[in-house]
Design a protein around this motif. Structure first.
Motif, PDB file in Angstrom:
ATOM      1  N   GLY A 243       1.261  -1.314  -0.365  1.00 22.16           N
ATOM      2  CA  GLY A 243      -0.067   0.363   0.344  1.00 22.16           C
ATOM      3  C   GLY A 243       0.739   1.143  -0.203  1.00 22.16           C
ATOM      4  N   ASP A 244      -0.315   2.227  -0.269  1.00 22.54           N
ATOM      5  CA  ASP A 244       0.665   3.434  -0.148  1.00 22.54           C
ATOM      6  C   ASP A 244       1.176   4.153   1.297  1.00 22.54           C
ATOM      7  N   ILE A 245       1.514   5.124   1.297  1.00 21.80           N
ATOM      8  CA  ILE A 245       1.809   5.586   2.835  1.00 21.80           C
ATOM      9  C   ILE A 245       1.752   7.390   2.507  1.00 21.80           C
ATOM     10  N   HIS A 246       0.549   7.778   3.397  1.00 22.43           N
ATOM     11  CA  HIS A 246       0.212   9.311   2.734  1.00 22.43           C
ATOM     12  C   HIS A 246       0.738  10.851   4.375  1.00 22.43           C
ATOM     13  N   VAL A 247       1.381  10.997   3.782  1.00 21.77           N
ATOM     14  CA  VAL A 247       2.056  11.829   4.840  1.00 21.77           C
ATOM     15  C   VAL A 247       1.557  13.248   4.791  1.00 21.77           C
ATOM     16  N   ILE A 248       1.787  14.209   5.571  1.00 22.62           N
ATOM     17  CA  ILE A 248       1.174  15.732   5.761  1.00 22.62           C
ATOM     18  C   ILE A 248       2.680  16.075   6.093  1.00 22.62           C
ATOM     19  N   ILE A 249       2.896  17.209   5.779  1.00 22.07           N
ATOM     20  CA  ILE A 249       4.315  17.661   6.224  1.00 22.07           C
ATOM     21  C   ILE A 249       4.105  19.522   5.813  1.00 22.07           C
ATOM     22  N   THR A 250       4.113  20.165   6.968  1.00 21.41           N
ATOM     23  CA  THR A 250       4.370  21.335   7.271  1.00 21.41           C
ATOM     24  C   THR A 250       5.605  22.023   7.142  1.00 21.41           C
ATOM     25  N   VAL A 251       5.737  22.745   6.701  1.00 19.24           N
ATOM     26  CA  VAL A 251       6.362  24.004   6.080  1.00 19.24           C
ATOM     27  C   VAL A 251       6.838  25.028   6.879  1.00 19.24           C
ATOM     28  N   SER A 252       7.578  25.672   6.887  1.00 17.32           N
ATOM     29  CA  SER A 252       7.708  27.399   6.621  1.00 17.32           C
ATOM     30  C   SER A 252       8.166  27.660   5.603  1.00 17.32           C
ATOM     31  N   LEU A 253       7.844  29.387   5.572  1.00 20.46           N
ATOM     32  CA  LEU A 253       8.047  30.173   3.983  1.00 20.46           C
ATOM     33  C   LEU A 253       9.594  29.613   3.977  1.00 20.46           C
ATOM     34  N   GLU A 254      10.536  29.752   5.131  1.00 26.70           N
ATOM     35  CA  GLU A 254      11.898  29.611   5.506  1.00 26.70           C
ATOM     36  C   GLU A 254      12.602  28.779   4.928  1.00 26.70           C
TER      37      GLU A 254
ATOM     38  N   HIS B 205      12.547  15.605   7.993  1.00 28.66           N
ATOM     39  CA  HIS B 205      12.265  14.359   8.340  1.00 28.66           C
ATOM     40  C   HIS B 205      11.138  13.557   9.160  1.00 28.66           C
ATOM     41  N   PHE B 206      10.812  12.045   8.693  1.00 30.94           N
ATOM     42  CA  PHE B 206       9.551  11.918   9.621  1.00 30.94           C
ATOM     43  C   PHE B 206       9.533  10.747   9.823  1.00 30.94           C
TER      44      PHE B 206
ATOM     45  N   PRO C 214       9.013   0.842  12.218  1.00 28.38           N
ATOM     46  CA  PRO C 214       9.163   1.764  11.847  1.00 28.38           C
ATOM     47  C   PRO C 214      10.399   2.728  11.241  1.00 28.38           C
ATOM     48  N   ARG C 215      10.139   4.093  10.716  1.00 30.39           N
ATOM     49  CA  ARG C 215      11.442   3.990   9.778  1.00 30.39           C
ATOM     50  C   ARG C 215      11.505   5.610   9.687  1.00 30.39           C
ATOM     51  N   THR C 216      12.657   6.246   9.889  1.00 35.88           N
ATOM     52  CA  THR C 216      12.523   8.208   9.072  1.00 35.88           C
ATOM     53  C   THR C 216      13.143   7.807   7.837  1.00 35.88           C
TER      54      THR C 216
ATOM     55  N   ILE D 166       5.697   6.567  -1.180  1.00 35.78           N
ATOM     56  CA  ILE D 166       5.443   7.407   0.051  1.00 35.78           C
ATOM     57  C   ILE D 166       4.498   8.579  -0.750  1.00 35.78           C
ATOM     58  N   ILE D 167       3.552   9.137  -0.261  1.00 36.22           N
ATOM     59  CA  ILE D 167       2.770  10.279  -0.916  1.00 36.22           C
ATOM     60  C   ILE D 167       3.172  11.531   0.463  1.00 36.22           C
ATOM     61  N   VAL D 168       4.263  12.689  -0.259  1.00 38.01           N
ATOM     62  CA  VAL D 168       4.349  13.375   0.292  1.00 38.01           C
ATOM     63  C   VAL D 168       3.428  14.731   0.084  1.00 38.01           C
ATOM     64  N   GLN D 169       2.297  14.804   0.838  1.00 39.92           N
ATOM     65  CA  GLN D 169       2.139  16.344   0.817  1.00 39.92           C
ATOM     66  C   GLN D 169       2.442  17.451   1.699  1.00 39.92           C
ATOM     67  N   PHE D 170       2.131  18.348   0.980  1.00 45.19           N
ATOM     68  CA  PHE D 170       3.119  20.312   1.725  1.00 45.19           C
ATOM     69  C   PHE D 170       1.868  20.784   2.646  1.00 45.19           C
ATOM     70  N   GLU D 171       2.489  21.002   3.659  1.00 45.24           N
ATOM     71  CA  GLU D 171       1.317  22.400   3.556  1.00 45.24           C
ATOM     72  C   GLU D 171       2.018  23.515   4.220  1.00 45.24           C
ATOM     73  N   GLU D 172       1.724  25.118   3.645  1.00 42.02           N
ATOM     74  CA  GLU D 172       2.677  25.472   4.289  1.00 42.02           C
ATOM     75  C   GLU D 172       2.122  26.167   6.092  1.00 42.02           C
ATOM     76  N   LYS D 173       2.783  26.298   6.913  1.00 38.15           N
ATOM     77  CA  LYS D 173       2.410  27.079   7.496  1.00 38.15           C
ATOM     78  C   LYS D 173       2.827  28.692   7.446  1.00 38.15           C
ATOM     79  N   PRO D 174       1.845  29.235   8.193  1.00 42.71           N
ATOM     80  CA  PRO D 174       1.164  31.276   7.912  1.00 42.71           C
ATOM     81  C   PRO D 174       2.493  31.465   8.412  1.00 42.71           C
ATOM     82  N   HIS D 175       2.692  32.581   7.783  1.00 42.84           N
ATOM     83  CA  HIS D 175       4.338  33.387   8.622  1.00 42.84           C
ATOM     84  C   HIS D 175       3.749  34.374   9.225  1.00 42.84           C
TER      85      HIS D 175
END
Ligand SMILES: [Zn+2]
Ligand SMILES: [Zn+2]
Length: 368
Positions: free
Chosen positions: A126-137, A146-147, A221-223, A254-263
């Protein structure tokens, strides 16, 4: 050269779902191999081409990837790196469109008794879906992230076989699939489904492995480390093929989706950045340079033209976000008047004095 999906279906880039469906309905009928007995090979290719276009444009995420990165962007979402019938998820639509016309021959030809659909494909992990929050910096510096995931790995104790004393599944005779025929007013349909007894494995384990309870895989578990892609924004994702759960037919993704943190200060609109600063009155009048916050370690400055008013927008070219395709967007800085402490008595006197020079309020011209 691969043709543009919109061109393949003959629709405009902004076509809504209904229009895509309508176009596919027409093209699928037109190119179905049974409708073109004289050049079956070419029709088969065209039929596959329109189905690929349909598959991509009907999936909002795939469509976005395609619009942004073209064929390269979307091909990674296909399991073999390129579109095959295994990637097609709209069999129901096809049955609606063609089932009545051809009495189910489509299913026989492509997915059924010819056995072209490889058995192991159905057992891919199966696929693994991950959402990662990232700052503008972090986006600007293309930082590493890392996740942790808890991924199925092949069970070492049984080498993924699920146990010992393994025999051929009696229900499907080892094929992993069973056929059912159903009759309808329009003809006989053959549908193929995963064997319920062996879940598509084709074999059954008589003595299950005690480590994995016969599943042939166990969670570990994996990083995972990834570098943030250049200019990524909310909702976009990357696919790490072959990094997902273990399965007998290979690993999922692994499907990594990105989400921006508000600045705190910056607002992002596409590749451009927006920033509001409070400028003292004298600086607006005299002009000059002021320090502004930045998304990298460097101290940034912006030049305020002499005689600026507030609010007014100053553009700094190339000081925006990095573009995925190279280059940078722009930074727009809105100048606002920094409020004064009106309780200060000295200031009160100065403002009274200032009134002499100010004149009356006047309307401000637009487009200035
Ligand atoms: Zn095992
Ligand atoms: Zn079976």
């Amino acid at each position: 050269m691969k043709r543009d999906y919109y061109e393949v279906l003959g629709i405009p880039k902004n076509a809504p779902t209904d229009e895509i469906k309508k176009a596919y309905r027409k093209k699928a009928k037109q190119h179905h191999p049974d409708m073109n007995p004289d050049n079956k090979k070419e029709a088969e290719q065209k039929f596959k081409e329109v189905s690929e276009a349909y598959e991509v444009l009907m999936d909002p995420q795939k469509r976005q990837l395609y619009d942004q990165y073209g064929h390269d962007g979307v091909s990674q979402t296909f399991h073999g790196g390129g579109f095959t019938w295994d990637d097609f998820t709209h069999f129901d639509d096809l049955q609606d469109i063609l089932g009545n016309l051809f009495g189910g021959s489509l299913f026989e030809d492509f997915f059924g008794s010819t056995g072209r659909r490889p058995r192991q494909q159905t057992q891919r992990g199966g696929d693994i879906h991950v959402i990662i929050t990232v700052s503008l910096e972090e986006i600007v510096s293309q930082a590493k992230k890392h996740f942790k995931i808890n991924r199925f790995e092949q069970c070492k104790a049984c080498a993924g076989r699920g146990g010992s004393d393994i025999g051929t599944c009696p229900q499907c005779g080892g094929r992993g699939q069973v056929q059912t025929r159903s009759r309808s007013f329009f003809g006989t349909f053959t549908s193929v489904s995963t064997c319920p007894q062996c879940q598509g494995q084709g074999e059954i384990v008589k003595t299950p492995c005690t480590k994995c309870n016969g599943a042939g895989r166990v969670r570990h578990p994996r990083t995972i480390e990834i570098a943030i892609p250049r200019g990524i924004s909310t909702g976009q994702y990357i696919v790490l093929r072959g990094e997902g759960h273990h399965g007998r037919g290979g690993r999922g993704s692994i499907i990594v989706q990105f989400e921006e943190k508000p600045h705190e200060y910056f607002e992002r609109r596409g590749d451009n950045l927006y920033l509001r600063i409070l400028v003292p009155y004298s600086k607006l009048v005299n002009g000059g340079s002021v320090d502004i916050p930045s998304l990298n370690a460097k101290q940034e400055k912006i030049k305020i033209p002499k005689g600026s008013s507030a609010p007014e927008i100053v553009r700094a070219r190339g000081k925006g976000m990095p573009r995925p395709t190279g280059g940078f967007g722009d930074l727009y800085v809105e100048l606002n008047l920094k409020p004064l402490d009106t309780k200060d008595r000295d200031l009160g006197r100065i403002i009274e004095e200032l009134k002499k020079y100010e004149g009356k309020p006047t309307p401000k011209r637009r487009n200035r």
